[in-house]
Design an enzyme around this catalytic site. Structure first.
Site, PDB file in Angstrom:
ATOM      1  N   THR A  26     -13.452  -9.628  12.210  1.00  0.00           N
ATOM      2  CA  THR A  26     -12.850  -9.419  13.669  1.00  0.00           C
ATOM      3  C   THR A  26     -12.732 -10.803  14.263  1.00  0.00           C
ATOM      4  OG1 THR A  26     -15.079  -8.674  14.055  1.00  0.00           O
ATOM      5  CG2 THR A  26     -13.420  -6.898  13.795  1.00  0.00           C
ATOM      6  N   HIS A 121     -12.814  -2.885  -2.076  1.00  0.00           N
ATOM      7  CA  HIS A 121     -11.660  -2.107  -1.676  1.00  0.00           C
ATOM      8  C   HIS A 121      -9.997  -2.733  -2.057  1.00  0.00           C
ATOM      9  CE1 HIS A 121     -13.962   0.195   1.301  1.00  0.00           C
ATOM     10  NE2 HIS A 121     -14.415   0.691   0.110  1.00  0.00           N
ATOM     11  N   CYS A 129       3.592  -2.876  -9.828  1.00  0.00           N
ATOM     12  CA  CYS A 129       4.518  -1.804 -10.055  1.00  0.00           C
ATOM     13  C   CYS A 129       3.931  -0.623 -10.622  1.00  0.00           C
ATOM     14  CB  CYS A 129       5.676  -2.092 -10.927  1.00  0.00           C
ATOM     15  SG  CYS A 129       6.937  -1.026 -11.333  1.00  0.00           S
ATOM     16  N   CYS A 132       5.857   0.007 -14.223  1.00  0.00           N
ATOM     17  CA  CYS A 132       5.850  -0.768 -14.994  1.00  0.00           C
ATOM     18  C   CYS A 132       4.385  -1.777 -15.445  1.00  0.00           C
ATOM     19  CB  CYS A 132       6.964  -1.569 -15.836  1.00  0.00           C
ATOM     20  SG  CYS A 132       7.279  -2.978 -14.565  1.00  0.00           S
ATOM     21  N   ASN A 215     -25.159  -6.740  12.776  1.00  0.00           N
ATOM     22  CA  ASN A 215     -23.829  -6.002  13.438  1.00  0.00           C
ATOM     23  C   ASN A 215     -24.116  -5.711  14.862  1.00  0.00           C
ATOM     24  OD1 ASN A 215     -21.449  -4.429  12.448  1.00  0.00           O
ATOM     25  ND2 ASN A 215     -22.699  -2.655  13.115  1.00  0.00           N
TER      26      ASN A 215
END
Length: 241
Positions: A26, A121, A129, A132, A215
């Site tokens: 952030t 993540h 793709c 393929c 945090n």
């Protein structure tokens, strides 16, 4: 005072692991999901909330709607590493930090020159793709002719290599993350509310006595921590160098 205490703890550690979330980015002006005023949950102009749009079933059913949102809200190609990213890269260079485990998909840790980054993540920079398996760059996705990028070999739909809602984490990446956390003498958790599972449960694999939580708001794991700092993660991590 808390930063001084953390600095001392870092100086006495040589197997540090960092586990971070959206709050790490952030300060590079990339909004997180849950901030009341600026987060992705505070949006106008979309019929569905982000967790629906960013789900596997929505992507498969409405790829055009998915990509409209994804391209406008999830890609921040001009974002630069902040003090937190740079501090972590410096700690790795000093051979104190052994791994960065991130829930972010923005690639900023690598831009800051961190080498051992485990992306729980995925990453916006990897795309493939679905038909393929041909790999494609972020630039290809951004500059594709239609809203939905298509494979130039077989015409299949290209999917970002990011973990969508309803999808499981990469087991190999998760296993590596668990191994690093379980062997760490110090675990620094920063910029995450620790509410997204299974990623948040990584904290439970830490066996040491130097669990640090940085945090701006409280987390469900604050009571387990040996040091809790509610402050800017860039300021705190830069302060330990």
């Amino acid at each position: 005072m808390s930063i001084e205490k953390l600095k001392k703890m870092v100086s006495e550690s040589d197997n540090i692991v960092f586990f971070g979330g959206a709050g790490t980015s952030t300060e590079s002006n990339i909004p997180d999901f849950r901030t009341a005023d600026t987060g992705l949950y505070n949006m106008d102009g979309y019929k569905y909330p982000p967790e629906v749009i960013l789900s596997h079933s929505f992507f498969m059913k409405y790829p055009e709607e998915f990509y409209k949102f994804y391209k406008s809200k999830m890609i921040y190609k001009d974002a630069k590493p902040n003090l937190a990213h740079k501090a972590l890269a410096e700690l790795e260079r000093k051979n104190k930090l052994k791994a960065v485990i991130t829930q972010n998909i923005d690639g900023l840790h690598q831009l800051a020159k961190s080498n051992n980054v485990l992306e729980l993540h995925g990453s916006i920079y990897r795309n493939y793709c679905m038909k393929c398996s041909e790999s494609y760059s972020l630039d290809y996705v951004i500059n594709s002719e239609g809203i939905v990028p298509k494979c130039n070999k077989c015409g299949g739909i290209i999917k970002p290599d990011v973990v969508l809602y309803e999808e499981g984490l990469d087991i190999d990446v998760l296993k590596k993350a668990i191994e690093y956390v379980s062997k760490a003498d110090m675990l620094i958790v920063g910029g995450t509310s620790l509410v997204v599972y299974p990623a948040a449960s990584l904290v439970e694999y830490y066996k040491g006595n130097k669990l640090i939580l940085i945090n701006k708001s409280a987390t469900p794991y604050d009571h387990m921590a040996n040091l809790v700092i509610h402050d800017s993660i860039g300021k705190v991590l830069n302060g330990v160098l």
